[in-house]
Design an enzyme around this catalytic site. Structure first.
Site, mmCIF file in Angstrom:
data_model
loop_
_atom_site.group_PDB
_atom_site.id
_atom_site.type_symbol
_atom_site.label_atom_id
_atom_site.label_comp_id
_atom_site.label_asym_id
_atom_site.label_seq_id
_atom_site.Cartn_x
_atom_site.Cartn_y
_atom_site.Cartn_z
ATOM 1 N N GLY A 98 24.925 45.285 77.476
ATOM 2 C CA GLY A 98 23.631 46.582 76.385
ATOM 3 C C GLY A 98 22.332 47.104 76.687
ATOM 4 N N LEU B 222 22.340 49.910 76.108
ATOM 5 C CA LEU B 222 22.816 51.207 76.763
ATOM 6 C C LEU B 222 22.265 52.664 76.468
ATOM 7 C CD1 LEU B 222 26.448 50.651 74.679
ATOM 8 C CD2 LEU B 222 25.091 49.682 76.557
ATOM 9 N N HIS C 180 26.244 54.775 80.762
ATOM 10 C CA HIS C 180 27.187 53.200 79.527
ATOM 11 C C HIS C 180 27.898 54.027 79.249
ATOM 12 C CE1 HIS C 180 23.689 50.069 80.115
ATOM 13 N NE2 HIS C 180 25.124 49.712 80.982
ATOM 14 N N GLN D 40 24.478 35.075 85.891
ATOM 15 C CA GLN D 40 24.010 35.955 86.829
ATOM 16 C C GLN D 40 22.778 36.663 87.084
ATOM 17 O OE1 GLN D 40 26.382 39.440 84.730
ATOM 18 N NE2 GLN D 40 25.325 40.838 85.497
#
Ligand code: PAF
Length: 279
Positions: A31, A33, A37, A61
């Site tokens: 997200g 973006l 992207h 992560q």
């Protein structure tokens, strides 16, 4: 364009498209973006009948002292960027939808995750590969699109797809930069005006390295030296790593004979930025 939050809803939509014989392109994202992207979504919409974007800040992560909590989130803004670039479906799950309690299965790609960002962010690629495998299983796209800015991530995903026999074409897409050369990143939003200026040193140092390679330099240590010298001129920059590696194995090299990846990670203030080029 639809936004769904459950695995059941995504699978139902994909099934309908598959029944119509439509191809599916997929872009995994966390997200917030940006144009990088957008370029992946545009490319996917040119090459597939339907495009799915996942938006999920993947907790597993991030390391304990990293920016999971403060990672920028704005689904409304993201959905505008997705729809205006040709996406058909956003899958934005909650962590509880993606991970059952006591998740015991992880995907760990060995060897090429040991250097570069893998060395600096223990467990990061295990988290990335686990979540990307899960999305691949949920969405089963024909093609998946990744930016070359995370060059190690792209190499690791390519390897995982071969090793685990995912029937998915991985498409790498070029780094998108601001007009002044700064590589786009959702984390650029953390930079103050002064830091934003200082961050230009990443691309500047890589440009010098590229010029040196173009002039015939064959010694990786000299390339690293050029970059380190340049980065050291910027007081707000703290080097995390500067590496010259083989572009396939991602292992350090003694001399430059095959295709290489020149990759750097640099803290500008508290913000860790990465950049690279292949030669
Ligand atoms: O590159 C990213 O944004 C993430 O690592 C990814 C691929 C979406 C997995 O969470």
């Amino acid at each position: 364009m639809h936004i769904v939050h459950t695995i059941k809803e995504v699978r139902a939509q994909i099934k309908l498209w598959r029944n119509e014989g439509l191809s599916v392109g997929y872009i995994p994202t966390m997200g917030f973006l940006h144009e990088g992207h957008a370029s992946l979504i545009k490319k996917a919409s040119e090459e597939n009948d339907r495009v799915v974007v996942s938006i999920f800040v993947n907790p597993i992560q991030f390391g304990p002292n990293e920016d999971f909590e403060k990672y920028p989130r704005d689904l409304k803004r993201d959905s505008y960027i997705c729809s205006s670039n040709g996406a058909h479906l956003i899958f934005a799950p909650e962590p509880s939808e993606m991970y059952v309690q006591n998740n015991s299965t992880f995907v760990d790609v060995e060897n090429i995750t040991e250097g570069l960002c893998g060395a600096k962010r223990p467990g990061h690629f295990k988290g990335v590969c686990t979540v990307v495998s899960k999305f691949f299983n949920i969405i089963s796209p024909d093609r998946a699109y990744f930016g070359e800015k995370d060059a190690q991530q792209l190499a690791v995903i390519r390897k995982m797809v071969i090793d685990l026999n995912f029937n998915i074409e991985i498409v790498g897409c070029p780094i998108v930069r601001e007009p002044d050369g700064l590589a786009l990143s959702s984390r650029n939003t953390y930079l103050s005006a002064e830091e934003r200026k200082a961050a230009l040193i990443l691309n500047k140092s890589l440009k010098l390295a590229k010029a040196s390679l173009e002039a015939g330099e064959k010694n990786p240590s000299e390339i690293k030296r050029t970059i380190i010298d340049e980065l050291s001129k910027e007081p707000l920059a703290k080097i995390d790593y500067v590496e010259v590696v083989d572009s396939l194995s991602l292992k350090p090299i003694d001399s430059i004979n095959n295709k290489i990846l020149v990759a750097i990670a640099v803290y500008i203030g508290k913000t860790r930025l990465i950049d690279n080029f292949s030669f």
